[in-house]
Design a protein around this motif. Structure first.
Motif, PDB file in Angstrom:
ATOM      1  N   UNK A 127      -2.383 -65.370  27.724  1.00 21.49           N
ATOM      2  CA  UNK A 127      -0.986 -65.745  27.472  1.00 21.49           C
ATOM      3  C   UNK A 127      -1.063 -66.822  28.725  1.00 21.49           C
ATOM      4  N   UNK A 128      -1.001 -67.110  29.729  1.00 19.92           N
ATOM      5  CA  UNK A 128      -1.225 -67.970  30.511  1.00 19.92           C
ATOM      6  C   UNK A 128      -1.111 -69.460  29.637  1.00 19.92           C
TER       7      UNK A 128
ATOM      8  N   UNK B 213       0.328 -74.024  26.626  1.00 17.97           N
ATOM      9  CA  UNK B 213       0.844 -75.267  25.109  1.00 17.97           C
ATOM     10  C   UNK B 213       1.495 -75.486  24.727  1.00 17.97           C
ATOM     11  N   UNK B 214       2.320 -73.968  25.034  1.00 17.87           N
ATOM     12  CA  UNK B 214       3.921 -74.511  24.188  1.00 17.87           C
ATOM     13  C   UNK B 214       4.790 -75.578  25.453  1.00 17.87           C
TER      14      UNK B 214
ATOM     15  N   UNK C 261      -1.119 -66.641  37.802  1.00 13.88           N
ATOM     16  CA  UNK C 261      -1.008 -65.473  38.100  1.00 13.88           C
ATOM     17  C   UNK C 261      -2.092 -64.526  37.952  1.00 13.88           C
ATOM     18  N   UNK C 262      -2.662 -63.038  38.835  1.00  7.93           N
ATOM     19  CA  UNK C 262      -2.781 -61.936  38.542  1.00  7.93           C
ATOM     20  C   UNK C 262      -2.961 -61.084  37.453  1.00  7.93           C
ATOM     21  N   UNK C 263      -1.437 -61.477  37.262  1.00  5.91           N
ATOM     22  CA  UNK C 263      -0.629 -60.319  36.865  1.00  5.91           C
ATOM     23  C   UNK C 263      -0.614 -60.290  35.394  1.00  5.91           C
TER      24      UNK C 263
END
Length: 189
Positions: free
Chosen positions: A19-20, A25-26, A12-14
């Motif tokens: 964060x991605x 990992x979660x 996602x570029x936004x």
């Protein structure tokens, strides 16, 4: 499962990549420890692994930057391994230097032997050529002598008897001077 997660992931570029990654990992499946398997690596193990990877990477970059050397992996008999170690120890060299030294010496000796054999071959060819020329000269002189003798024979008259033939004819007509009866009996035989 890993392939499924990676295959379904579309960036996602936004949102920032960190964060991605955290969200991936979660949702990553947990590693279950079964009986007999190793326990999860602790912080100390991770630091050791990281240190090994860093040293391997730095070694790889150093070797990649050096254009004078190339790494080789050789499959040899154990007896050769012992001999190389003994040779390296005797010459006070590392194994790499010992192998390089042996290869360089072998190639140098092969070149030197090749030069010696080429020189000997050339010398032998020259000797053979000289012998051939001498033999051809002898053949030419003998052919000239034969031709001269044939010419002398062709010019020599065949009608008249030679001095030797005349001397043989004159001795054959000699009669015994002694008139003894024993000599006459011998002459009849």
């Amino acid at each position: 499962m890993k392939k499924q997660i990676i295959a379904t992931f579309t960036p996602n570029r936004n949102t920032p990549a960190s964060q991605e990654l955290a969200s991936l990992i979660q949702t990553w499946p947990s590693r279950t420890i079964t009986k007999g398997s190793e326990e999860p690596i602790g912080r100390k193990g991770l630091l050791e692994s990281e240190a090994r990877m860093r040293s391997a990477y730095t070694q790889w970059t150093k070797r990649k930057e050096q254009t004078t050397h190339k790494s080789y992996s050789l499959w040899m008999k154990r007896s050769i391994n012992r001999k190389i170690h003994r040779y390296a120890k005797k010459q006070n060299l590392s194994i790499n230097a010992a192998v390089e030294h042996l290869i360089d010496n072998c190639i140098d000796q092969a070149k030197e032997m090749d030069k010696i054999y080429k020189k000997r071959l050339k010398d032998n060819e020259l000797l053979q050529q000289e012998k051939l020329e001498k033999l051809q000269e002898i053949i030419r002189t003998q052919a000239a002598e034969i031709a001269a003798l044939k010419a002398m024979l062709a010019n020599y008259p065949q009608d008249t008897p030679s001095a030797e033939e005349e001397s043989i004819d004159s001795t054959s007509t000699i009669e015994p001077q002694n008139d003894s009866p024993i000599d006459d009996d011998i002459a009849l035989l």
